[in-house]
Scaffold this motif. Structure first.
Motif, PDB file in Angstrom:
ATOM      1  N   LEU A  85      -3.252   6.404  28.618  1.00  0.00           N
ATOM      2  CA  LEU A  85      -2.653   6.852  27.405  1.00  0.00           C
ATOM      3  C   LEU A  85      -1.725   8.272  27.797  1.00  0.00           C
ATOM      4  O   LEU A  85      -2.284   9.460  27.683  1.00  0.00           O
ATOM      5  CB  LEU A  85      -3.678   6.822  25.848  1.00  0.00           C
ATOM      6  CG  LEU A  85      -4.176   5.652  25.556  1.00  0.00           C
ATOM      7  CD1 LEU A  85      -4.951   6.480  24.203  1.00  0.00           C
ATOM      8  CD2 LEU A  85      -2.946   4.855  24.979  1.00  0.00           C
ATOM      9  N   GLU A  86      -0.612   7.815  27.944  1.00  0.00           N
ATOM     10  CA  GLU A  86       0.281   9.041  28.635  1.00  0.00           C
ATOM     11  C   GLU A  86       0.789   9.844  26.892  1.00  0.00           C
ATOM     12  O   GLU A  86       1.666   8.836  26.525  1.00  0.00           O
ATOM     13  CB  GLU A  86       1.623   8.370  29.451  1.00  0.00           C
ATOM     14  CG  GLU A  86       0.837   7.896  30.375  1.00  0.00           C
ATOM     15  CD  GLU A  86      -0.088   9.184  31.307  1.00  0.00           C
ATOM     16  OE1 GLU A  86      -0.016   9.957  31.538  1.00  0.00           O
ATOM     17  OE2 GLU A  86      -1.255   8.749  32.286  1.00  0.00           O
ATOM     18  N   ILE A  87       0.239  10.676  26.697  1.00  0.00           N
ATOM     19  CA  ILE A  87       1.008  11.653  25.969  1.00  0.00           C
ATOM     20  C   ILE A  87       2.061  12.649  26.561  1.00  0.00           C
ATOM     21  O   ILE A  87       2.778  13.065  27.058  1.00  0.00           O
ATOM     22  CB  ILE A  87      -0.049  12.601  24.740  1.00  0.00           C
ATOM     23  CG1 ILE A  87      -1.039  11.775  24.996  1.00  0.00           C
ATOM     24  CG2 ILE A  87       0.562  13.200  24.238  1.00  0.00           C
ATOM     25  CD1 ILE A  87      -2.793  12.662  24.157  1.00  0.00           C
ATOM     26  N   PRO A  88       3.503  11.845  25.905  1.00  0.00           N
ATOM     27  CA  PRO A  88       4.954  12.300  25.787  1.00  0.00           C
ATOM     28  C   PRO A  88       4.449  14.221  26.142  1.00  0.00           C
ATOM     29  O   PRO A  88       4.069  14.789  24.677  1.00  0.00           O
ATOM     30  CB  PRO A  88       5.599  11.665  25.026  1.00  0.00           C
ATOM     31  CG  PRO A  88       5.466  10.749  24.641  1.00  0.00           C
ATOM     32  CD  PRO A  88       3.934  11.133  24.270  1.00  0.00           C
ATOM     33  N   GLY A  89       4.807  15.019  26.728  1.00  0.00           N
ATOM     34  CA  GLY A  89       5.154  16.639  27.321  1.00  0.00           C
ATOM     35  C   GLY A  89       3.295  16.658  28.014  1.00  0.00           C
ATOM     36  O   GLY A  89       3.612  17.780  27.756  1.00  0.00           O
ATOM     37  N   TRP A  90       3.389  16.098  27.376  1.00  0.00           N
ATOM     38  CA  TRP A  90       1.351  16.749  28.331  1.00  0.00           C
ATOM     39  C   TRP A  90       1.674  16.926  29.475  1.00  0.00           C
ATOM     40  O   TRP A  90       1.295  15.649  30.188  1.00  0.00           O
ATOM     41  CB  TRP A  90       0.607  16.246  27.407  1.00  0.00           C
ATOM     42  CG  TRP A  90      -0.090  16.079  26.068  1.00  0.00           C
ATOM     43  CD1 TRP A  90       0.532  16.500  25.036  1.00  0.00           C
ATOM     44  CD2 TRP A  90      -1.351  16.580  25.635  1.00  0.00           C
ATOM     45  NE1 TRP A  90       0.541  16.851  24.248  1.00  0.00           N
ATOM     46  CE2 TRP A  90      -1.208  16.995  24.043  1.00  0.00           C
ATOM     47  CE3 TRP A  90      -2.130  16.566  25.828  1.00  0.00           C
ATOM     48  CZ2 TRP A  90      -2.458  17.271  23.607  1.00  0.00           C
ATOM     49  CZ3 TRP A  90      -3.561  16.978  25.234  1.00  0.00           C
ATOM     50  CH2 TRP A  90      -3.284  17.154  23.959  1.00  0.00           C
ATOM     51  N   THR A  91       2.302  17.421  30.280  1.00  0.00           N
ATOM     52  CA  THR A  91       1.670  16.881  31.732  1.00  0.00           C
ATOM     53  C   THR A  91       0.861  17.760  33.103  1.00  0.00           C
ATOM     54  O   THR A  91       0.773  16.966  33.974  1.00  0.00           O
ATOM     55  CB  THR A  91       2.891  17.806  32.675  1.00  0.00           C
ATOM     56  OG1 THR A  91       3.569  19.073  32.306  1.00  0.00           O
ATOM     57  CG2 THR A  91       4.007  17.486  31.775  1.00  0.00           C
ATOM     58  N   ASN A  92      -0.173  18.505  32.163  1.00  0.00           N
ATOM     59  CA  ASN A  92      -1.279  18.877  32.131  1.00  0.00           C
ATOM     60  C   ASN A  92      -2.622  17.900  33.230  1.00  0.00           C
ATOM     61  O   ASN A  92      -3.259  17.905  31.724  1.00  0.00           O
ATOM     62  CB  ASN A  92      -1.665  20.872  32.470  1.00  0.00           C
ATOM     63  CG  ASN A  92      -2.721  20.737  32.683  1.00  0.00           C
ATOM     64  OD1 ASN A  92      -3.245  21.187  33.557  1.00  0.00           O
ATOM     65  ND2 ASN A  92      -2.958  22.401  31.730  1.00  0.00           N
ATOM     66  N   LYS A  93      -2.423  17.365  33.736  1.00  0.00           N
ATOM     67  CA  LYS A  93      -3.460  16.408  34.275  1.00  0.00           C
ATOM     68  C   LYS A  93      -5.163  17.507  34.502  1.00  0.00           C
ATOM     69  O   LYS A  93      -5.602  16.500  34.942  1.00  0.00           O
ATOM     70  CB  LYS A  93      -3.645  16.224  35.206  1.00  0.00           C
ATOM     71  CG  LYS A  93      -2.866  15.097  35.690  1.00  0.00           C
ATOM     72  CD  LYS A  93      -2.094  13.832  34.307  1.00  0.00           C
ATOM     73  CE  LYS A  93      -0.648  12.829  34.336  1.00  0.00           C
ATOM     74  NZ  LYS A  93      -0.717  12.102  32.881  1.00  0.00           N
TER      75      LYS A  93
END
Length: 158
Positions: A85-93
């Motif tokens: 589930l890729e949340i838009p704007g959440w780039t910090n993995k």
């Protein structure tokens, strides 16, 4: 969820209910113990299950990476489709996404994370300091499932 005796990582399990009692507990086929799979939340029709896992994260020896949100379609099936589930704007993995819960109407997903909100209105908010907060996002499982295409089975947008 229970620790796998071989790999020492958490696996997801299911116990079937026959109307009187729960029968034998079995591991879900997609949760093999190769990764930590935790915090399951299943819809009422058991068509999809949202969970956290360190699959896809860099793993240093036996130390697991941060858990991220995943969705498994037809979770009891040996052919379950598992999508990130890729949340838009959440780039910090590096920040975990854990403790998923579905709203009663199953249209909202709640979860916890230390993610900082970089939007202008909350940058200076007292809660936005890296502690674990509860987040909510609209959940439309069909967005992570392509129309019967094996090569593009999971979509990476919301």
């Amino acid at each position: 969820m229970k620790t796998d005796p071989v790999g020492g990582r958490f696996r997801l399990h299911v116990a079937s209910y026959d109307g009187v009692k729960y029968r034998h507990v079995d591991g879900l086929p997609f949760s093999t113990g190769a990764f930590n799979d935790v915090d399951p939340s299943i819809d009422t029709n058991e068509k999809f299950l949202v969970f956290s896992s360190d699959r896809g994260a860099s793993v240093n020896g036996s130390k697991p990476g941060p858990e991220r949100l995943f969705i498994a379609f037809n979770p009891r099936s040996p052919d379950a489709l598992v999508c990130a589930l890729e949340i838009p704007g959440w780039t910090n993995k590096s920040e975990s996404q854990i403790e998923s819960r579905l709203s009663p109407d199953e249209r909202t997903l709640y979860f916890s994370s230390r993610h900082l909100d970089d939007s202008a209105r909350s940058t200076k908010a007292a809660w936005n300091h890296g502690s674990i907060n509860i987040w909510m996002i609209p959940l439309r499982p069909n967005l992570w499932r392509a129309a019967k295409s094996a090569s593009a089975a999971c979509r990476s947008h919301a």
